[in-house]
Design a protein around this motif. Structure first.
Motif, PDB file in Angstrom:
ATOM      1  N   THR A 262      38.570  12.489  10.338  1.00  0.00           N
ATOM      2  CA  THR A 262      37.641  13.026  11.343  1.00  0.00           C
ATOM      3  C   THR A 262      37.604  12.127  12.571  1.00  0.00           C
ATOM      4  O   THR A 262      38.053  10.975  12.545  1.00  0.00           O
ATOM      5  CB  THR A 262      36.225  13.143  10.751  1.00  0.00           C
ATOM      6  OG1 THR A 262      35.809  11.833  10.312  1.00  0.00           O
ATOM      7  CG2 THR A 262      36.217  14.095   9.563  1.00  0.00           C
ATOM      8  N   GLU A 263      37.050  12.667  13.663  1.00  0.00           N
ATOM      9  CA  GLU A 263      36.881  11.888  14.881  1.00  0.00           C
ATOM     10  C   GLU A 263      35.761  10.868  14.703  1.00  0.00           C
ATOM     11  O   GLU A 263      34.814  11.093  13.955  1.00  0.00           O
ATOM     12  CB  GLU A 263      36.548  12.818  16.062  1.00  0.00           C
ATOM     13  CG  GLU A 263      37.707  13.689  16.504  1.00  0.00           C
ATOM     14  CD  GLU A 263      38.884  12.873  17.032  1.00  0.00           C
ATOM     15  OE1 GLU A 263      38.635  11.856  17.717  1.00  0.00           O
ATOM     16  OE2 GLU A 263      40.034  13.238  16.741  1.00  0.00           O
ATOM     17  N   TRP A 264      35.868   9.740  15.398  1.00  0.00           N
ATOM     18  CA  TRP A 264      34.847   8.701  15.301  1.00  0.00           C
ATOM     19  C   TRP A 264      33.805   8.916  16.391  1.00  0.00           C
ATOM     20  O   TRP A 264      34.152   9.106  17.570  1.00  0.00           O
ATOM     21  CB  TRP A 264      35.474   7.322  15.481  1.00  0.00           C
ATOM     22  CG  TRP A 264      36.472   6.979  14.420  1.00  0.00           C
ATOM     23  CD1 TRP A 264      36.817   7.737  13.337  1.00  0.00           C
ATOM     24  CD2 TRP A 264      37.259   5.795  14.353  1.00  0.00           C
ATOM     25  NE1 TRP A 264      37.764   7.109  12.586  1.00  0.00           N
ATOM     26  CE2 TRP A 264      38.075   5.902  13.185  1.00  0.00           C
ATOM     27  CE3 TRP A 264      37.381   4.657  15.130  1.00  0.00           C
ATOM     28  CZ2 TRP A 264      38.966   4.922  12.807  1.00  0.00           C
ATOM     29  CZ3 TRP A 264      38.267   3.678  14.744  1.00  0.00           C
ATOM     30  CH2 TRP A 264      39.057   3.802  13.604  1.00  0.00           C
ATOM     31  N   ASP A 265      32.530   8.862  16.002  1.00  0.00           N
ATOM     32  CA  ASP A 265      31.467   8.938  17.000  1.00  0.00           C
ATOM     33  C   ASP A 265      31.026   7.520  17.369  1.00  0.00           C
ATOM     34  O   ASP A 265      31.580   6.530  16.901  1.00  0.00           O
ATOM     35  CB  ASP A 265      30.283   9.767  16.480  1.00  0.00           C
ATOM     36  CG  ASP A 265      29.764   9.253  15.144  1.00  0.00           C
ATOM     37  OD1 ASP A 265      30.055   8.072  14.815  1.00  0.00           O
ATOM     38  OD2 ASP A 265      29.073  10.008  14.439  1.00  0.00           O
ATOM     39  N   GLN A 266      29.994   7.410  18.207  1.00  0.00           N
ATOM     40  CA  GLN A 266      29.547   6.102  18.679  1.00  0.00           C
ATOM     41  C   GLN A 266      29.067   5.216  17.538  1.00  0.00           C
ATOM     42  O   GLN A 266      29.338   4.016  17.495  1.00  0.00           O
ATOM     43  CB  GLN A 266      28.421   6.271  19.704  1.00  0.00           C
ATOM     44  CG  GLN A 266      27.959   4.958  20.351  1.00  0.00           C
ATOM     45  CD  GLN A 266      29.091   4.247  21.067  1.00  0.00           C
ATOM     46  OE1 GLN A 266      29.834   4.855  21.829  1.00  0.00           O
ATOM     47  NE2 GLN A 266      29.238   2.952  20.819  1.00  0.00           N
ATOM     48  N   SER A 267      28.369   5.805  16.571  1.00  0.00           N
ATOM     49  CA  SER A 267      27.874   5.013  15.443  1.00  0.00           C
ATOM     50  C   SER A 267      29.036   4.453  14.621  1.00  0.00           C
ATOM     51  O   SER A 267      28.955   3.347  14.079  1.00  0.00           O
ATOM     52  CB  SER A 267      26.963   5.869  14.556  1.00  0.00           C
ATOM     53  OG  SER A 267      27.684   6.976  14.016  1.00  0.00           O
ATOM     54  N   SER A 268      30.111   5.211  14.531  1.00  0.00           N
ATOM     55  CA  SER A 268      31.290   4.727  13.820  1.00  0.00           C
ATOM     56  C   SER A 268      31.913   3.542  14.541  1.00  0.00           C
ATOM     57  O   SER A 268      32.278   2.530  13.936  1.00  0.00           O
ATOM     58  CB  SER A 268      32.326   5.843  13.681  1.00  0.00           C
ATOM     59  OG  SER A 268      31.795   6.954  12.996  1.00  0.00           O
ATOM     60  N   THR A 269      32.014   3.665  15.862  1.00  0.00           N
ATOM     61  CA  THR A 269      32.602   2.583  16.657  1.00  0.00           C
ATOM     62  C   THR A 269      31.762   1.316  16.586  1.00  0.00           C
ATOM     63  O   THR A 269      32.294   0.200  16.601  1.00  0.00           O
ATOM     64  CB  THR A 269      32.758   3.036  18.122  1.00  0.00           C
ATOM     65  OG1 THR A 269      33.522   4.247  18.162  1.00  0.00           O
ATOM     66  CG2 THR A 269      33.458   1.975  18.949  1.00  0.00           C
ATOM     67  N   LYS A 302      42.660   4.783  18.150  1.00  0.00           N
ATOM     68  CA  LYS A 302      41.217   4.786  17.901  1.00  0.00           C
ATOM     69  C   LYS A 302      40.727   3.383  17.548  1.00  0.00           C
ATOM     70  O   LYS A 302      39.682   2.944  18.033  1.00  0.00           O
ATOM     71  CB  LYS A 302      40.872   5.761  16.770  1.00  0.00           C
ATOM     72  CG  LYS A 302      41.055   7.221  17.112  1.00  0.00           C
ATOM     73  CD  LYS A 302      40.413   8.127  16.058  1.00  0.00           C
ATOM     74  CE  LYS A 302      41.107   8.026  14.725  1.00  0.00           C
ATOM     75  NZ  LYS A 302      40.566   8.998  13.730  1.00  0.00           N
ATOM     76  N   SER A 306      38.159   0.817  19.787  1.00  0.00           N
ATOM     77  CA  SER A 306      36.952   0.198  19.244  1.00  0.00           C
ATOM     78  C   SER A 306      36.978  -1.314  19.428  1.00  0.00           C
ATOM     79  O   SER A 306      35.951  -1.923  19.728  1.00  0.00           O
ATOM     80  CB  SER A 306      36.819   0.539  17.758  1.00  0.00           C
ATOM     81  OG  SER A 306      36.716   1.934  17.564  1.00  0.00           O
TER      82      SER A 306
END
Length: 495
Positions: A262-269, A302, A306
């Motif tokens: 899946t794509e990474w959102d801000q919380s993931s980064t 990705k 980050s």
């Protein structure tokens, strides 16, 4: 809001120089594209526009209208990037144009210490500001206060040891971790920042120590291999014991991210912020646990985004550890041109961490005996798009220590084509290398092209002794460029 003062080409440069830490290299890429489209492209109009007077107001209560050069109204980031950009392309600018810009910047009512330092360094390169120190008086005072606060740093074991280490290690051919790393950081760190940034920098000094700031290339290339071998053989429980609990929790979260589709959102980064808490040894363990050398290439962009978005730059040693784990094995195993994902990852990291990339990636790849054309093509991209003259000069010195091959020749040609400033001693060493290698490449067109670059772009460096050596070298050449080479050497004789 000042963009309408510039023509369309200059606006692209302005936008590039306003783009943060990578601004100078982005502006350089823009300028090179403009030159390819139009060889007569000049930066004089761009600089002249920056030097034009602009009506503005003071920050006092009365807000009196005053006249200032337009460049003084731009942000500190823009000014630092502008001066760094000019350092990269100074040879194509008339000295008077640069002098005028420096004169305009000196009218800034609130000068930034780094802008002042970069201005004075540029002035020194032009033959002025020889007596003036690069730092300002307030900066000098802050440095004294900082040194007084560093309890426990005695004369023999503290700063003196650090600087003596710098002097001894700088004799090596591949000392990419020396003062230039601090110089690169100087364009990114604002001296006006408060305790948070100072605390972070202090933490790095304690973590890495002076020995990591001035490393020996060969010694450091052996240590990580030994560590990685022992870590890969160690059980997972032993590796996890080497990490604090909060880092270990984030490692598990990062692993889930890397394995997800899946794509990474801000919380993931945000999970990657834990990298700022890692020292070099912890980073080695983290890279091993995440199996970064075997990470699929499509995940690289990705992950690199980050890393580049971290609140603080990684220290030199920590960044080197991460870059080596992430890229070295992938680059060495290339059997065809690098994928777009791998190129993107290497370029983005090299733009922000040129020293660590040279130490952990470019140097080891250059020293690889079976260096192939895919590796050479990737290195040439990094050299042309991400490295300034200083790092190119250091890489040229690395080529004195390795065996030359056709792929290595293309890299040397790329380095020379950018015309780094070779002093008399380095040029003599390089000439000796050419003469010594000449019998092995009598039919090599790449070697002949490299020789032609030397005779045309560095004709002013060629002495009578060089001419004699190069003349005998050209006699061995068996390519179609032989007559061109002899003609180029003959023109030097007539100067």
């Amino acid at each position: 809001m000042f963009l309408n003062r510039f023509d369309s080409q200059s606006r692209l440069l302005v936008r590039a120089l306003m783009s943060g830490a990578s601004g100078p290299h982005r502006a350089l890429a823009v300028f090179r594209k403009q030159q390819r489209a139009n060889p007569d492209t000049s930066l004089c109009n761009f600089i002249e526009t920056l030097c034009r007077d602009e009506i503005t107001h003071t920050e006092a209560e009365g807000e009196t209208l005053i006249v200032k050069p337009l460049v003084c109204l731009f942000s500190v980031v823009f000014k630092k990037n502008l001066l760094s950009f000019i350092h990269l392309i100074r040879s194509v600018l008339p000295e008077m144009t640069v002098h005028n810009l420096l004169k305009c910047l000196s009218q800034d009512s609130r000068p930034n210490p780094w802008v002042t330092a970069l201005s004075r360094q540029l002035g020194r390169n032009l033959g002025t500001h020889h007596e003036e120190p690069l730092y300002t008086t307030p900066c000098s005072q802050r440095l004294k206060e900082l040194s007084q606060r560093l309890v426990g740093f005695s004369e023999t074991n503290g700063w003196a040891k650090c600087f003596s280490s710098q002097e001894s290690e700088s004799q090596g051919a591949f000392d990419l971790a020396s003062g230039t790393q601090r110089k690169r950081k100087s364009s990114l760190v604002n001296l006006d920042s408060e305790d948070e940034e100072v605390g972070q920098m202090s933490k790095r000094v304690k973590t890495d120590g002076c020995e990591n700031e001035f490393v020996d290339a060969e010694e450091q290339s052996v240590k990580p291999q030994t560590t990685e071998t022992s870590e890969s053989d160690a059980p997972a429980e032993t590796q996890s014991d080497a990490l604090p609990e909060h880092i270990m929790v984030c490692v598990l979260q990062i692993r889930e991210l890397l394995e997800s589709q899946t794509e990474w959102d801000q919380s993931s980064t945000d999970v990657f912020k834990v990298l700022n808490d890692c020292d070099p040894s912890q980073m080695e363990v983290l890279c091993s646990m995440l199996s970064l050398p075997h990470l699929p290439e499509q995940t690289l962009p990705k992950l690199c985004s980050s890393v580049l978005a971290l609140p603080f730059d990684l220290s030199y040693s920590t960044a080197s550890t991460l870059i080596k784990s992430l890229l070295l094995e992938k680059v060495l195993s290339l059997s065809e041109l690098a994928s777009r994902c791998l190129v993107s990852a290497a370029t983005s990291l090299c733009s922000q961490y040129p020293g660590p990339v040279c130490h952990a990636l470019i140097g080891p790849v250059l020293e690889e005996k079976n260096l192939g054309h895919p590796q050479a093509e990737l290195l040439n991209r990094l050299i042309e798009g991400c490295l300034d003259s200083h790092y190119r000069l250091l890489l040229i010195q690395v080529t004195f220590k390795i065996a030359w091959s056709e792929p290595v020749l293309s890299i040397i040609h790329c380095l020379l084509d950018s015309k780094p400033v070779l002093n008399e001693e380095l040029f003599t060493q390089f000439t000796e290398q050419l003469v010594g290698q000449c019998p092995h490449f009598t039919k090599s067109v790449k070697f002949a092209k490299m020789m032609l670059t030397v005779l045309t772009k560095y004709s002013g460096h060629v002495t009578a002794a060089h001419k004699h050596s190069l003349s005998s070298c050209l006699m061995l050449n068996e390519t179609f460029l032989k007559k061109s080479l002899q003609a180029a050497l003959k023109r030097i004789n007539h100067t």
